[in-house]
Design an enzyme around this catalytic site. Structure first.
Site, short mmCIF file in Angstrom:
data_model
loop_
_atom_site.label_atom_id
_atom_site.label_comp_id
_atom_site.label_asym_id
_atom_site.label_seq_id
_atom_site.Cartn_x
_atom_site.Cartn_y
_atom_site.Cartn_z
N HIS A 208 0.82 -1.21 0.00
CA HIS A 208 0.00 0.00 0.00
C HIS A 208 0.86 1.26 0.00
O HIS A 208 2.08 1.22 0.18
CB HIS A 208 -0.95 0.01 1.20
CG HIS A 208 -0.29 0.01 2.54
ND1 HIS A 208 0.24 1.15 3.12
CD2 HIS A 208 -0.06 -0.98 3.45
CE1 HIS A 208 0.75 0.86 4.31
NE2 HIS A 208 0.58 -0.44 4.52
N CYS A 224 3.18 -4.93 6.80
CA CYS A 224 2.77 -4.61 5.44
C CYS A 224 3.94 -4.02 4.65
O CYS A 224 4.94 -3.57 5.21
CB CYS A 224 1.61 -3.63 5.45
SG CYS A 224 0.04 -4.38 5.94
#
Length: 318
Positions: A208, A224
């Site tokens: 992301h 992440c």
């Protein structure tokens, strides 16, 4: 960072103007000099792309500003310029850009993420007759106790303007600090996912954007994979759902250029394990295997020094 399970994908069609412009630029490309920054034709010989070069800082530059412009991350720019001030390089200061890369020794398909290198490689599908390419971007990954998981997975969903639902661990820690976290953070400047997120087939893990781009090139997330906002935007619609994602931890890389000259590169291992004699012998064996039949033999002392420094610099084999 866990997205809400009912979060829907919006705008699954690519902007025809934006994509068309990008595809035209690629189809008209004759060599690496005309490709976008971080994009390279795959070499016909060897496993290296790009080059190291220098730029001069302006009065207002920070080293992180320069890194972002030139497609490198925090650790990369810091290790390449150990004697340059991070925040005030100074007008006219020469800054080294570590823009040369040894491609991971993995299948060149989909996305390959090398957590030791803090870098993502994307091998897009090309049309018949087009030269195969690789794109590479600096990333942020999981910090201590939140290591980004390794292994082969795939992309499962693309979310534009995602809401962020802080996991229970973050909400609990925030409450203990006396600063309760919200149950949901809507899209906007305060959203740590940025404007684009690509879900992986590992529950709770995404590739992301970020609202804190200075953290790209660091181990700072809860697992992440973070990208600069402009980088995630550039690949978001071009990475199909179902794309293979191979997450590896490869802190030592051996490379050869198109003239078969050898190079070695070492990063600090994510588990901070010191490189021992077994590692040294394995690397030397790999070098000698590639150069079998030549009069050149691996320099044990040079390899040992590169492993000890583990500063990410690509060093020509002597």
């Amino acid at each position: 960072m866990n997205p809400h399970p009912l979060q829907a994908i919006k705008q699954l069609c690519v902007s025809s103007i934006t994509l068309g412009t990008w595809l035209f630029a690629l189809s008209a490309t004759a060599d690496n000099s005309e490709l976008p920054k971080g994009h390279f034709l795959l070499p016909e010989e060897g496993n290296m792309v790009g080059q190291v070069y220098t730029v001069r800082a302006t009065e207002d530059d920070t080293l992180l500003d320069i890194a972002r412009i030139h497609n490198v991350g925090y650790e990369e720019i810091r290790m390449a310029n150990p004697d340059v001030s991070l925040w005030v390089p100074g007008e006219g200061t020469e800054v080294t850009i570590p823009g040369q890369f040894i491609l991971p020794d993995e299948e060149r398909t989909g996305i390959v993420i090398n957590v030791a290198e803090l870098r993502l490689y994307y091998y897009p599908d090309v049309e018949a007759g087009e030269a195969p390419r690789v794109e590479t971007y600096p990333i942020g990954i999981g910090r201590d106790a939140y290591n980004t998981p390794l292994g082969i997975t795939e992309t499962t969903m693309r979310l534009e303007n995602p809401a962020w639902y802080p996991p229970e661990s973050i909400r609990r820690e925030a409450a203990e600090r006396g600063d309760p976290a919200p149950a949901v953070v809507p899209p906007g400047a305060d959203n740590p996912l940025g404007k684009y997120a690509i879900l992986l087939d590992i529950p709770g893990y995404l590739i992301h954007g970020t609202n804190q781009p200075d953290g790209i090139g660091m181990r700072a997330s809860r697992g992440c994979i973070r990208m600069h906002p402009e980088d995630i935007e550039s690949v978001f619609w071009r990475v199909p759902v179902g794309t293979q994602v191979n997450i590896i931890d490869s802190p030592i890389k051996v490379g050869w250029d198109n003239s078969s000259k050898g190079y070695i590169q070492a990063f600090t291992a994510t588990d901070e394990t010191a490189y021992g004699m077994d590692t040294l012998l394995n690397v030397v064996g790999l070098i000698e295997q590639h150069e079998s039949g030549s009069t050149h033999s691996a320099n044990y002392e040079q390899v040992r020094e590169v492993l000890e420094r583990a500063n990410g610099q690509i060093v020509p084999l002597s």
